[in-house]
Every structure is written in structure tokens, then in C-alpha cells.
Design a protein around this motif. Structure first.
Motif, PDB file in Angstrom:
ATOM      1  N   HIS A   1      12.973  31.174  12.422  1.00  0.00           N
ATOM      2  CA  HIS A   1      14.315  30.665  12.768  1.00  0.00           C
ATOM      3  C   HIS A   1      14.335  30.155  14.199  1.00  0.00           C
ATOM      4  O   HIS A   1      13.735  30.752  15.089  1.00  0.00           O
TER       5      HIS A   1
ATOM      6  N   ASP B   1      13.169  36.515  20.464  1.00  0.00           N
ATOM      7  CA  ASP B   1      13.888  36.310  19.190  1.00  0.00           C
ATOM      8  C   ASP B   1      14.620  34.972  19.213  1.00  0.00           C
ATOM      9  O   ASP B   1      15.751  34.923  19.638  1.00  0.00           O
ATOM     10  N   ASN B   2      14.079  33.849  18.786  1.00  0.00           N
ATOM     11  CA  ASN B   2      12.807  33.736  18.146  1.00  0.00           C
ATOM     12  C   ASN B   2      12.047  32.513  18.658  1.00  0.00           C
ATOM     13  O   ASN B   2      11.441  31.772  17.893  1.00  0.00           O
TER      14      ASN B   2
ATOM     15  N   GLU C   1      20.081  31.895  11.441  1.00  0.00           N
ATOM     16  CA  GLU C   1      19.558  33.194  10.991  1.00  0.00           C
ATOM     17  C   GLU C   1      20.430  34.330  11.508  1.00  0.00           C
ATOM     18  O   GLU C   1      20.746  35.264  10.780  1.00  0.00           O
ATOM     19  N   GLU C   2      20.832  34.203  12.771  1.00  0.00           N
ATOM     20  CA  GLU C   2      21.603  35.292  13.394  1.00  0.00           C
ATOM     21  C   GLU C   2      23.011  35.404  12.801  1.00  0.00           C
ATOM     22  O   GLU C   2      23.713  36.371  13.062  1.00  0.00           O
TER      23      GLU C   2
ATOM     24  N   ASP D   1       9.175  36.198  13.066  1.00  0.00           N
ATOM     25  CA  ASP D   1      10.439  36.422  13.762  1.00  0.00           C
ATOM     26  C   ASP D   1      10.197  37.465  14.848  1.00  0.00           C
ATOM     27  O   ASP D   1      10.071  38.641  14.551  1.00  0.00           O
ATOM     28  N   SER D   2      10.105  37.005  16.087  1.00  0.00           N
ATOM     29  CA  SER D   2       9.878  37.861  17.253  1.00  0.00           C
ATOM     30  C   SER D   2       8.431  38.357  17.291  1.00  0.00           C
ATOM     31  O   SER D   2       8.064  39.268  16.550  1.00  0.00           O
TER      32      SER D   2
HETATM   33 ZN   LIG Z   1      15.183  36.885  14.814  1.00  0.00          ZN
END
Ligand SMILES: [Zn+2]
Length: 573
Positions: A322, A344-345, A377-378, A405-406
């Protein structure tokens, strides 16, 4: 003048491009993280200038990497973007919520006793009048586990009071019940999203999820912060099929009082809910709720680049990450308002771009490889949710999704992990690829937190597509797991979803280079193979995948045997 200016421009562009090409992968990834997590990108929230800048950046990078556009077709031409229309909804003032029990009527205060989400069912008015409350246990109907909390009761027009997580979480179920939901690890039936979906399917008027810190894996503050502000969903044809008018959480205290007023005991009811023979319990109370909401449609974007396969271009392997983050909010103690989202991210996006370069510079694979940078995404995995509802490449022929992701920025690790617990052959392939780097697999230490349901691979999994989120390891070559865990604890406490998730000079990107190589090996082998790796037999996603087996030309759902190839060390076996 014009001519020389153009020449100068061309020369400058050439220099910039060759400078990027000459950089090391680690330096390129660092540059990406630094760039898109800068304050000028304003935390990259959907439908903001920050998102526009991110989309422009990714377009340049995907093109420079050598990808082709893989997004929406407009006037016969593929775009770099897939438009993602989102419904946005926010209460105007606090909702008025009243409980009527045998002992009288109580007003529930938004954010304190209850957290009600602004309606996502397509209406901008919330009007609930005397809806009866019933306790529906875990609100779960799981035919493959011979479990049904509803027992054919008609719940239309009712408010379901349900428990968070699944019946196995408490671990004190009677012996004949233990293990119906795979033990402590959370199944999808434990997620709040599932409870809301199931209630909508059954035509309920609403849901009240009883908050408990342990089974939810977070405190009431998190519930309050993520449910009482602006809500988002993808634009759906029939939003009321997915959302009841009244989606909420209540505190444990609120729930206890409700049960006492009905002459019941919450703990006893909860114990009953862990049994297969549980039946819904009438709470002898009704709920009234009134509020107005402001709704509008905004547009976010998924970014899509691809490399067509040379033999079976209709079959795909997807790399995803994302690109969005939280945006701008109230100032923290230092006056900082920007949620930069460096780890993130921006890290996952840096990996995605580097992965694109690696594939573009190698010979084409048999299957197509798709590079998908999803938005929103968030806001609830909405970019990936929209993609699976409107796939640009057939899901039945998507062989696998590798999500990041991260990622770790503290040098190489001796291990790796995935988010949550999942049993699928894609993980076996990752474990095999990791072995070539002398790295081992460490399972998610807290699968009960439901990590599997909290990133962009999950909407794919729900559609049956084999999908996982890779996680960089925590057993660092420099400092071991003591250092790795200290870094991760500091991140969770001080940076995760906070303004301080910022780029720091001195980060070591060599671990991400190794991660990218591992992921490359897995994706490349899959893209050059005829295999359709599947979920394990007991996975809740297996049946959905098997239902499309015919579209893959497979006679049986079983995965064809993989040819042993000395040139592909990442293959299984
Ligand atoms: Zn994330």
C-alpha cells in the motif's frame, strides 16, 4: 530558445535516470523511503495532494523501471492507475443512542459507553426505533466447523450483541469444544469485520460488539479512535447487503449492566457462547438511535504496472504494497501534525519498485507479473478490496500475491515471518527460498491478534487467491533477536501510526535488499511454473479457491506436482 531548453531538459532527465540506475539497490530503496515520507507528501492520505504526488512518483518510477501500464483501460489505452471510488461518511454531531431495559432508559454517550460508526449502508440518516436486542454469542456461522450461533433464529430488525474474537480464544472451553476454531490463533470469524458482514447478510438492524482488551488485542481508546471519526468504504452497488445501519462497539461495563438489567449474568452467557449448543438469548431490551451523517464520494487510486508473460500472459503473479498512510492530524507533543508513514509503508513501496526493476531487467517469465501499489489501506484495506471486486487480471488465474507492509531497516536478519497464521503452499515456497539465504521461518508470535486480516493480502485471500504478507525477520545478524525485539517494541510504542514514523538517516537497507531477493525467487519460480499452489485442506479459504479450479483448467483442485529443477533453488521439495 525552446530547442535548447528541451535539449537541456532531456540531458537532465538522462543524467537523473542514469544516476538512479547506477545506485545500489539499497541506496535506491532508501531514496524512495526518504522521498515519499517527506513532510511535503503530507502523509499520503487518499484523495489529497499527497496522494497525487505519490501517484506521480510511482508513475515515474514504474516507467523508469521498465514496466508497462496495467491499470484501467481508458479510450482503448491502459493507464498506470485504477480509480478507486470511495464512500465517505461522518456524523454531524454525536448520535443520540438510548437503551430501554426493564429498569428504565439509559443514554449511551458516543466514545465513552459506545462507539457507533457513521452509517456505511448508503443512507445519511440513522433512525432506529425500539429494535430488540439479542445476545448472539460470537455472531458466527461456520458450516465447515459445524458451528452456528444463530440456530436458524430470524434476526431481521434486531440488534445483535456479540463477543469479539472466536470461541477458542478463552482457552477454557470444555474438552469436546477445544480446537473447533484452531486454538488461540484468530480465525476470520473473530474479526469485527466478519461480525458486521454476517449481521448484514441476515438482515439485522445493527451490531454491538462487546469490547474486551485481551480478545480484541487493543484497548477501548483504539476502538474509540478508529470508529467515531470519518468512515470509508468502497462504493458498492448494494451497500446495505454489506452494512447494517448500526455498527458499533460497547464497553464491557455497558454490556455487564445490560445483562444485569435482563436478570442475566454476562460471564455465564459468555461461557454458554463457547459451546456448540449455544442459542441466542433475548436481552429484554430495545435500542433507539438517531443521527444525521454527511456522505460523499471521493476517488483514490491504485497504481498498477506489469510485465506480460511470454507463454501464459492471462496468468499472473502479483506483488503488492500500500502506498497510502494516515495523512495529517492533530499535533503531537512536539507540534508535529504529519503522519509520514516511512516504515508504514514507504518501505514496502520501495521494495515493490526494486522488485519491478529486478523483473524488468531479467528475461520475461511465462506468466505475467503485476506490481500493484494500492491506496486507502489505512481506511480499511479499501484499495485491495476494490481491486478484488474489480480485478484487472482474473483472480482465478492469479497464482499468488506477495504483499509487503512495513519492512525492516536494521540490516539483514537470520529469519523472516508472515503476518498472522496461515497454512498455504506459498509459505512453503517462501521457507524454501529463505533456506537459500540460510534464513529460517519464525511464526507470528501473537496470531491471536489477527495479523492475517490486517493487510492487503487479506482481501485476495477472502476471494480464495493464495496471498501472504511477508515480514522481515527480527533475529538480526547484527544484535540478534534482543536488538530486533527492542527495535520493534520501540516502534510499536512510539512510531506505529504516529507522527514519528519518520525516515532516519543511518537506517541500514541491506536487509531489505535480501528480503527483495527472497521475494524475487518465490515470485520468479511461480511465474515460470505451471503450478497452482493452494491453501491447506483445513484453511477457511480453500473451498473458495477450489470453486474456480475449472477456470484454471485443472481437473482436480489438487496442485500439480512441481517438476524438480536444479536451476530453481526456491521450488519446493
Ligand atoms: Zn501498513
Amino acid at each position: 530558445m525552446i530547442r535548447s531548453a528541451l535539449l537541456l531538459l532531456a540531458a537532465t532527465a538522462l543524467t537523473a535516470a542514469s544516476a538512479t540506475a547506477q545506485q545500489s539497490p539499497a541506496a535506491r530503496m532508501e531514496q524512495t523511503v526518504k522521498t515519499i515520507s517527506a513532510d511535503s507528501y503530507q502523509g499520503r492520505a487518499p484523495a489529497t495532494t499527497g496522494e497525487r504526488m505519490t501517484v506521480d512518483y510511482l508513475t515515474r518510477e514504474f516507467r523508469a523501471a521498465g514496466l508497462q501500464p496495467g491499470g484501467d483501460v481508458v479510450n482503448g489505452r491502459r493507464q498506470w492507475t485504477q480509480s478507486v471510488p470511495l464512500l465517505q461518511s461522518a456524523f454531524v454531531g454525536d448520535p443520540a443512542v438510548t437503551l430501554q431495559t426493564a429498569r428504565g432508559s439509559t443514554r449511551l454517550t458516543q466514545g465513552y459507553e459506545i462507539a457507533v460508526r457513521s452509517p456505511m449502508n448508503g443512507s445519511n440518516q440513522l433512525r432506529i426505533n425500539g429494535a430488540p436486542l439479542i445476545f448472539a454469542g460470537y455472531g458466527t456461522s461456520a458450516p465447515e466447523r459445524q458451528w452456528d450461533d444463530f440456530k436458524n433464529q430470524d434476526v431481521r430488525g434486531k440488534i445483535l450483541v456479540v463477543l469479539i474474537n472466536d470461541p477458542d480464544f478463552e482457552g477454557t472451553a470444555s474438552d469436546d469444544q477445544r480446537g473447533d476454531f484452531g486454538g488461540k490463533a484468530m480465525t476470520y470469524y473473530g474479526r469485527w469485520t466478519y461480525k458486521y458482514e454476517e449481521a448484514a447478510k441476515r438482515g439485522a438492524a445493527g451490531v454491538m460488539i462487546v469490547h474486551e482488551t485481551e480478545p480484541a488485542s487493543y484497548g477501548w481508546n483504539t476502538v474509540k479512535n478508529s470508529n467515531t471519526n470519518t468512515m470509508f468504504d468502497i462504493v458498492r452497488q448494494d451497500p446495505s447487503a454489506r452494512h447494517t445501519p448500526f455498527e458499533s462497539w460497547i464497553t464491557l461495563d455497558t454490556a455487564r449492566k445490560l445483562f444485569v438489567d435482563a436478570g442475566l449474568n454476562f460471564d455465564q452467557a459468555k461461557a454458554a457462547a463457547r459451546r456448540r449448543d449455544f442459542r441466542p438469548i433475548d436481552l429484554k431490551a430495545t435500542l433507539g438511535a438517531t443521527a444525521n451523517a454527511q456522505t460523499q464520494t471521493i476517488t483514490s487510486y491504485n497504481m498498477v504496472g506489469m510485465l506480460p508473460g511470454k507463454r501464459r500472459p492471462d496468468e499472473t503473479v502479483i506483488y503488492s504494497a500500500h502506498h497510502d498512510h494516515i495523512g495529517v492530524g492533530a499535533p503531537d507533543a512536539n507540534g508535529d501534525t504529519i503522519y509520514n508513514g516511512a516504515i508504514d509503508n514507504a518501505t514496502g513501496i520501495a521494495q515493490l519498485i526494486e522488485q519491478a526493476r529486478m523483473f524488468a531487467r531479467a528475461p520475461r517469465t511465462d506468466r505475467s507479473v503485476v506490481f500493484l501499489a494500492v491506496g486507502a489501506e489505512e481506511k480499511g484495506l479499501l484499495g485491495s478490496e476494490y481491486y478484488v471486486a474489480n480485478p484487472l487480471f482474473p483472480l482465478s488465474k492469479t497464482a499468488g500475491v506477495l504483499n509487503t507492509d512495513s519492512m525492516g531497516v536494521n540490516g539483514p536478519a537470520r529469519n523472516f515471518s508472515i503476518s498472522g497464521t496461515a497454512r498455504l503452499e506459498l509459505l512453503d515456497r517462501m521457507i524454501a527460498a529463505a533456506r537459500t539465504q540460510n534464513r529460517s521461518f519464525t511464526p507470528d508470535p501473537r496470531p491471536e491478534a489477527g495479523g492475517f486480516f490486517r493487510s492487503d493480502h487479506f482481501p485476495f485471500a477472502k476471494q480464495g487467491v493464495p496471498a501472504v504478507s511477508f515480514r522481515s525477520g527480527n533475529d538480526l545478524v547484527n544484535g540478534g533477536s534482543a536488538r530486533g525485539e527492542a527495535i520493534s517494541a520501540e516502534y510499536t510504542a512510539k512510531r506505529y501510526h504516529q507522527q514519528d514514523d519518520e525516515y532516519q538517516p543511518g537506517w541500514d537497507f541491506s536487509g531489505m535488499v535480501q528480503d527483495a531477493q527472497l521475494l524475487h525467487l518465490v515470485g520468479r519460480n511461480l511465474a515460470d511454473s505451471t503450478a497452482w499452489p493452494n491453501w491447506s485442506a483445513d484453511s477457511e479459504f480453500r473451498a473458495t479457491r477450489d470453486a474456480t479450479a475449472a477456470e484454471r483448467g485443472a481437473q482436480a483442485p489438487a496442485t500439480p506436482a512441481e517438476p524438480a529443477a536444479a536451476t530453481s533453488p526456491g521450488e519446493r521439495g
